[in-house]
Enzyme design. Structure first.
Site, short mmCIF file in Angstrom:
data_model
loop_
_atom_site.label_atom_id
_atom_site.label_comp_id
_atom_site.label_asym_id
_atom_site.label_seq_id
_atom_site.Cartn_x
_atom_site.Cartn_y
_atom_site.Cartn_z
N THR A 1 0.43 -1.48 -4.74
CA THR A 1 1.78 -1.99 -4.53
C THR A 1 2.22 -1.66 -3.10
O THR A 1 1.67 -0.74 -2.48
CB THR A 1 2.77 -1.43 -5.57
OG1 THR A 1 2.76 0.00 -5.48
CG2 THR A 1 2.38 -1.86 -6.98
N THR B 1 4.75 -0.18 -1.15
CA THR B 1 5.07 1.15 -0.65
C THR B 1 3.92 2.12 -0.89
O THR B 1 3.57 2.93 -0.03
CB THR B 1 6.37 1.69 -1.29
OG1 THR B 1 7.44 0.78 -1.00
CG2 THR B 1 6.72 3.07 -0.77
N CYS B 2 3.32 2.03 -2.06
CA CYS B 2 2.22 2.94 -2.41
C CYS B 2 1.04 2.77 -1.47
O CYS B 2 0.46 3.75 -1.01
CB CYS B 2 1.80 2.70 -3.86
SG CYS B 2 3.17 2.84 -5.04
N GLN B 3 0.67 1.53 -1.18
CA GLN B 3 -0.47 1.25 -0.32
C GLN B 3 -0.14 1.43 1.16
O GLN B 3 -0.88 2.07 1.89
CB GLN B 3 -0.99 -0.17 -0.55
CG GLN B 3 -2.15 -0.57 0.33
CD GLN B 3 -3.38 0.31 0.15
OE1 GLN B 3 -3.74 0.66 -0.95
NE2 GLN B 3 -4.00 0.69 1.25
#
Length: 166
Positions: A57, A59-61
């Site tokens: 996703t 923000t996560c990546q």
């Protein structure tokens, strides 16, 4: 179980599903999921447990993974043995996420918090997804535990926020 706090013991009976890294970065090659006994392993290591809402996703990546990859040497210098990313995705997706980010060894592990069970037990989950938080466990004792509640923020759960508290 309540939200984890600095000074508390990491709870008993916590496990995650994961596929140990083999060095093969081909995301189409699947391994066999195994159980990782976090409660047991955290007794003998200093670990940063990072929860994210979902593998791959934005923000996560684009922020979370990048912050830990770029600060891994600093975390190691502060005595961190492992960084473990968890999300509610299954072990196959989490393994592919690690491979897609070039992770070949066990310095950063990607694990499944199936159904967000652990995150829900500590009050840091929304629906069926893990929240965005970081917990540092030093030989069984929680020394840092903070959640990010602002969408897109990694102020508390990113490597910079964690390093500031180590």
């Amino acid at each position: 179980m309540a939200t984890l706090q600095a000074g508390s013991s990491f709870p008993e009976g916590v496990s995650f599903s994961y596929i140990p890294p083999t060095g093969n970065l081909d995301v189409t090659v699947c391994g066999i999921p195994t159980t990782y006994d976090a409660s047991k392993d955290f007794q003998t290591h200093k670990v940063v447990l990072v929860a994210v809402p979902g593998a791959f996703t934005p923000t996560c990546q684009e922020q979370h993974i990048v912050s830990y990859l770029s600060h891994l040497a600093e975390l190691k210098a502060k005595g961190v043995d492992k960084v473990i990313f968890i999300a509610s995705n299954d072990a196959f997706v989490m393994s592919a996420w690690g491979k897609a980010n070039g992770i070949k060894d066990e310095s950063i592990l990607f694990m499944s918090d199936g159904g967000a069970a652990f995150s829900r037990s500590i009050g840091w989950a929304s629906a069926d997804r893990t929240g965005r938080y970081a917990v540092v466990v030093d030989h069984g004792k929680v020394i840092y535990a903070e959640a990010d509640t602002t969408k897109g923020s990694i102020a508390h759960s990113g490597a910079e926020g964690v390093l500031a508290k180590l």
